[in-house]
Design an enzyme around this catalytic site. Structure first.
Site, PDB file in Angstrom:
ATOM      1  N   CYS A 167       0.850  -1.199   0.000  1.00  0.00           N
ATOM      2  CA  CYS A 167       0.000   0.000   0.000  1.00  0.00           C
ATOM      3  C   CYS A 167       0.881   1.243   0.000  1.00  0.00           C
ATOM      4  CB  CYS A 167      -0.923  -0.018   1.221  1.00  0.00           C
ATOM      5  SG  CYS A 167      -1.804   1.520   1.514  1.00  0.00           S
ATOM      6  N   CYS A 173      -0.150   3.745   2.641  1.00  0.00           N
ATOM      7  CA  CYS A 173       0.315   3.294   3.956  1.00  0.00           C
ATOM      8  C   CYS A 173       1.794   3.591   4.120  1.00  0.00           C
ATOM      9  CB  CYS A 173       0.061   1.803   4.127  1.00  0.00           C
ATOM     10  SG  CYS A 173      -1.677   1.338   4.016  1.00  0.00           S
ATOM     11  N   ASP A 217      33.753  22.577 -17.109  1.00  0.00           N
ATOM     12  CA  ASP A 217      35.197  22.545 -16.930  1.00  0.00           C
ATOM     13  C   ASP A 217      35.787  21.983 -18.232  1.00  0.00           C
ATOM     14  OD1 ASP A 217      37.721  22.525 -15.543  1.00  0.00           O
ATOM     15  OD2 ASP A 217      37.489  20.347 -15.433  1.00  0.00           O
ATOM     16  N   ASP A 232      35.194  17.444 -13.178  1.00  0.00           N
ATOM     17  CA  ASP A 232      35.693  16.170 -12.660  1.00  0.00           C
ATOM     18  C   ASP A 232      36.768  16.300 -11.602  1.00  0.00           C
ATOM     19  OD1 ASP A 232      37.743  17.060 -14.412  1.00  0.00           O
ATOM     20  OD2 ASP A 232      38.481  15.005 -14.534  1.00  0.00           O
ATOM     21  N   ASP A 246      36.849  21.239  -8.663  1.00  0.00           N
ATOM     22  CA  ASP A 246      35.499  21.519  -9.159  1.00  0.00           C
ATOM     23  C   ASP A 246      34.426  21.251  -8.106  1.00  0.00           C
ATOM     24  OD1 ASP A 246      36.362  22.196 -11.743  1.00  0.00           O
ATOM     25  OD2 ASP A 246      36.406  20.104 -12.361  1.00  0.00           O
TER      26      ASP A 246
END
Length: 714
Positions: A12, A15, A409, A608, A612
Site C-alpha cells: 500500500c 500506507c 570545466d 571532474d 570543481d
C-alpha cells in the site's frame, strides 16, 4: 547511523507514506520509506537492538497489518529470518488469487439464483456469504484501521460503499464491487512486484565472492567485504569483479556495461584499473585491491540508487501533500451528496442519493497518484543507472529538465585529460637535461600535466634528489632539485617572481622552467579532445540548453580554440579555482536577476577535478565525471556520469524529460478520469461498476505506464 530494513509484504503506497510520517514523529529517528523498492531506511543515534526494532515494527503494523521489518544488517541477539517469499519465487497465483478464482463462479451462480429463487432471505444469505468470502481481508483491514484511528483510507471507503449497497438492496452489485476491487488490487500488486524486480535487477551487479589464492596455490571464495586495500584476488573468466583494483597480472576483455552503460567490451592489461561489478570475459586476471568494498564503485552505485528516493522531486512532494487533503475533502463531499439532494431536488430519493454517495467514495481513492508518480521517478533513476548515469534523487531528475545554462570545466570534461608534450624549447640545457630537471620537480604532483612530463622523460625518478616542493594553486610548482631552486608553471608565476619569459600566442599549455631565478625554456603541452564532445554539445543545444560556458585555468587562447572546435558559446580562461566559483556565482546571479520569478531556468555545472567540488555543490545541479573524477567531485555532485563521456548528458536529459512526461501523464490521466466519474456519479449517470473502473482500473493503467520509465530505449 543508517539502518536498512526490507519491508516484507508492503503493498500500500498510501500506507507507506503514513508509516514514514509516524516513524518521523519518534524522537531521534529520521525515516525514509522507499515504496518502489519495499525498503525502510532509519537514521538514528540510538543503539539498535531487537526490542527497538520490534517497537518500530509494531508502529508499521498498526498502519499496514502483516508488514514485517527484516533487518538488512547484522544485529546482536537477532536471528534474521529468511524472507517468507521473495519477488523471484512468488507463486503465480497466491491465496488472494485463489479466492478471486473461486468467487467468480460463485458470483455468476448468484445471478442465476436471482431469477429462479423467490426467497429474499436465501438470496441475501447467499450473497452475504459470498461477500464475506471475497471481502474478508478488506473488512479485517478496515476493522484494524478503525481501532488504530486511521480509518480514512481506501479499505474503509470500499467497506462503507459495499455495505451501503447491501443496505439499499443492491446485493449483486455489492459483491461485484468487492470482487472487482480485489481483482484490481491483485493486478496492482503484480505490477508493483514487476517494478520492484526491474529495480532489484540493478542491484544484481553486487558481487557475491572474491577468489583469493591460498598458500598451497589453490583458490578459495571469500566475502569481498573482508578484503583490505593492497590484498590480491583472482578474477576467473565469467566472474564479476568483486572490488575496484589494479591489474597486476594478465590481460582480458572486460564488460563494463553494468557500470558505465557501454556495451562494447574493453581490453585491459597490467597496471589498468578495473571496476567492481564488471564481468571478466576472456582470460584470468590477478588484481590488487585499490578500494575496499564499502568504497568500491559497485557499492557507490547501489547506495546512490537505493538512497535516491530520499530526495523527492517537487512533483512527488505535490502528490504527497495533495493526497493528504484530497481524500478528506472528497469524503466530506460524499456525505453532503448523500444528505442534501433530496431536500433540493424533486425525484431524487434518499436511496438514489445514498447510492450516488457510495459511488463517490469508491471513485475518490487517490491510489493511482500515490503509487504511480513516485514509481515513475524511481523508474527513471533506474533507467539512467542502467546506462551508467547515477542520479541521486528525483529532485535532481526533475531539475535536469529545467537546465538552460550549462557551465563546463575543460580537462576531463571536454578533453580527455591525456596531456602530451608537443614541443620542447631550451636555452642552455640539452632536451634530456631539461626534461630531467622538470620531471623530477613534477614528480611530486599528480596533475595530468605533471604526469605527461614524467612520461615524456621516460626514465626512473629519484625522490632523494627533490626537496621542499610547494604547489602554487593555479600557477605551478616550486622546489629544490639537486640543490638548485626550480620554478615551473605558467607566465603569471614567472611574472610574480620577476623572471622574464617570452609571451607566446598558442592554444597549447605552456610550462616554463627557471633554475635559480634564471629562465631556462618551456614545453608546449596539448590535451587530447574527446571524440564525442562536439556532437554532445550540439545535441544539448537541440534539447533546450540555450547557453554553454567554458571555465578553465588554461590560457585564453587555448580555451577559445577549444570552444570554437566543439561549439561552446562562451569561454573564459586563466581562472584560479576560486575565480571559477566567482564566475559561477555571477552566472547564477544574472539568471536570477533576468527572471526573478522564473524558476524554470536552472544552471548546471559539469566537471571532474577536486577543485570543481565547490562549483558542483553550488550550481543548481552538479554533474561529475565519475570514472576519472575525484572522490570529492563525485561526493559533491548531484549526477555522476560513470564513463566520463559527455554524450551521456544528453541521454540523461532525455530520460529526465520522458520520466517527468510520464509522471505528468499519470497525474492528468488519474485526475481527469476521477473528476469525470465524480461528476457522473453526482448527477446519477454512473454505477458502482463504473466507479470501480475509475478507481482500480485507473490505478493499474497508471502503474503500468510508470513501468515505461524503466525501459527507455535510446
Amino acid at each position: 547511523m543508517s539502518y536498512k530494513f526490507k519491508m516484507q509484504d508492503l503493498n500500500c503506497a498510501n500506507c507507506a507514506q503514513k508509516i514514514e510520517t509516524r516513524l518521523n514523529h519518534l524522537d531521534n529517528v529520521e525515516a525514509i520509506v522507499n515504496f518502489a523498492q519495499g525498503q525502510l531506511t532509519i537514521e538514528t543515534d540510538q543503539e539498535v537492538n531487537p526490542p527497538l526494532v520490534n517497537s518500530w515494527e509494531k508502529i508499521v503494523q498498526e498502519i499496514e497489518e502483516g508488514v514485517a521489518l527484516i533487518p538488512l544488517f547484522d544485529m546482536d541477539g537477532y536471528q534474521r529470518p529468511e524472507l517468507a517469499s521473495s519477488n523471484s519465487d512468488k507463486k503465480v497465483i497466491d491465496q488472494e488469487g485463489w479466492r478471486i478464482l473461486i468467487t467468480i463462479p460463485l458470483f455468476l451462480f448468484g445471478f442465476l439464483l436471482t431469477n429462479s429463487i423467490s426467497s429474499q432471505w436465501l438470496l441475501v444469505t447467499y450473497f452475504a456469504l459470498t461477500y464475506l468470502f471475497i471481502g474478508q481481508e478488506v473488512l479485517k483491514t478496515t476493522w484494524n484501521k478503525i481501532k488504530n484511528k486511521d480509518w480514512l483510507e481506501e479499505n474503509f471507503l470500499m467497506t462503507i460503499a459495499t455495505l451501503g449497497a447491501f443496505a439499499i438492496g443492491e446485493y449483486p452489485e455489492a459483491v461485484a464491487v468487492m470482487l472487482f476491487y480485489s481483482i484490481g488490487e491483485w493486478f496492482q500488486d503484480r505490477a508493483v512486484e514487476q517494478s520492484r524486480q526491474s529495480i532489484q535487477s540493478l542491484m544484481a551487479i553486487r558481487p557475491d565472492f572474491a577468489r583469493v589464492k591460498q598458500s598451497d596455490g589453490s583458490l578459495s571464495k571469500v566475502d569481498p567485504r573482508n578484503l583490505l586495500e593492497g590484498q590480491e584476488f583472482v578474477v576467473a573468466v565469467g566472474d564479476k569483479v568483486p572490488l575496484d583494483g589494479q591489474i597486476i597480472d594478465g590481460h582480458s576483455q572486460v564488460d563494463h556495461s553494468a557500470i558505465t552503460g557501454e556495451s562494447l567490451p574493453q581490453t585491459l592489461t597490467v597496471d589498468d584499473t578495473i571496476y567492481s561489478g564488471s564481468i571478466n570475459l576472456s582470460s584470468q586476471l590477478t588484481v590488487k585491491v585499490t578500494k575496499t568494498f564499502q568504497h568500491s564503485t559497485v557499492s557507490q552505485i547501489i547506495d546512490l540508487v537505493e538512497n535516491a528516493s530520499s530526495k523527492k522531486a517537487a512533483t512527488e512532494k505535490f502528490i504527497t501533500r495533495f493526497s493528504r487533503i484530497y481524500t478528506p475533502i472528497v469524503v466530506g463531499l460524499a456525505v453532503l451528496l448523500a444528505i442534501l439532494p433530496p431536500f433540493f431536488f424533486n425525484g431524487i430519493t434518499w436511496s438514489n442519493s445514498f447510492y450516488r454517495a457510495l459511488q463517490f467514495l469508491v471513485i475518490s481513492c487517490p491510489c493511482a497518484l500515490v503509487i504511480s508518480v513516485p514509481m515513475s521517478f524511481y523508474g527513471g533513476i533506474g533507467a539512467a543507472a542502467r546506462e551508467g548515469i547515477m542520479i541521486k534523487g528525483g529532485n535532481f531528475l526533475e531539475t535536469l529538465t529545467k537546465v538552460k545554462i550549462l557551465v563546463l570545466d575543460k580537462t576531463g570534461t571536454i578533453t580527455q585529460g591525456n596531456f602530451a608534450i608537443d614541443q620542447v624549447h631550451t636555452l642552455y640545457l640539452s632536451k634530456g637535461q631539461f626534461l630531467e630537471k622538470l620531471a623530477h620537480l613534477e614528480s611530486q604532483s599528480h596533475h595530468p600535466i605533471a604526469l605527461s612530463i614524467q612520461e615524456a622523460y621516460g626514465q626512473s625518478l629519484d625522490p632523494k634528489r627533490v626537496q621542499s616542493v610547494e604547489t602554487i594553486s593555479g600557477k605551478g610548482l616550486k622546489g629544490v632539485v639537486d640543490g638548485q631552486s626550480l620554478l615551473t608553471g605558467n607566465k603569471d608565476l614567472m611574472d610574480q617572481h620577476q623572471i622574464s619569459v617570452p609571451s607566446l600566442k598558442t592554444a597549447a599549455t605552456v610550462v616554463y622552467l627557471s633554475i635559480d631565478q634564471e629562465y631556462q625554456g618551456y614545453v608546449l603541452i596539448k590535451d587530447q579532445m574527446k571524440t564525442d564532445s562536439k556532437s554532445a554539445l550540439k545535441e544539448l543545444h537541440q534539447l533546450g540548453i540555450s547557453s554553454t560556458i567554458l571555465l578553465s585555468g588554461d590560457n585564453q587562447a587555448t580555451v577559445d580554440e577549444i570552444a570554437d572546435l566543439v561549439g561552446i558559446d562562451q569561454a573564459k580562461g586563466n581562472l584560479l579555482p576560486q575565480e571559477k566559483m566567482t564566475e559561477l556565482e555571477t552566472i547564477l546571479t544574472n539568471v536570477q536577476q533576468s527572471a526573478p520569478n522564473n524558476k524554470a531556468s536552472k544552471v548546471a555545472f559539469i566537471g571532474d577535478g577536486i577543485n570543481d567540488a565547490p562549483a558542483l555543490a553550488r550550481a543548481d545541479i552538479g554533474i561529475a565525471m565519475g570514472a576519472m573524477g575525484s572522490d570529492a567531485a563525485i561526493e559533491s555532485a548531484d549526477i555522476v556520469i560513470m564513463n566520463d563521456s559527455l554524450a551521456k548528458l544528453p541521454r540523461a536529459i532525455k530520460i529526465a524529460q520522458k520520466t517527468l512526461h510520464i509522471a505528468q501523464q499519470n497525474i492528468l490521466f488519474a485526475l481527469g478520469v476521477k473528476v469525470l466519474f465524480l461528476v457522473l456519479a453526482t448527477f446519477g449517470y454512473s454505477s458502482m461498476w463504473m466507479a470501480i473502473v475509475a478507481d482500480v482500473g485507473v490505478t493499474i493503467l497508471a502503474v503500468l505506464n510508470s513501468l515505461r520509465t524503466l525501459n527507455q530505449a535510446k
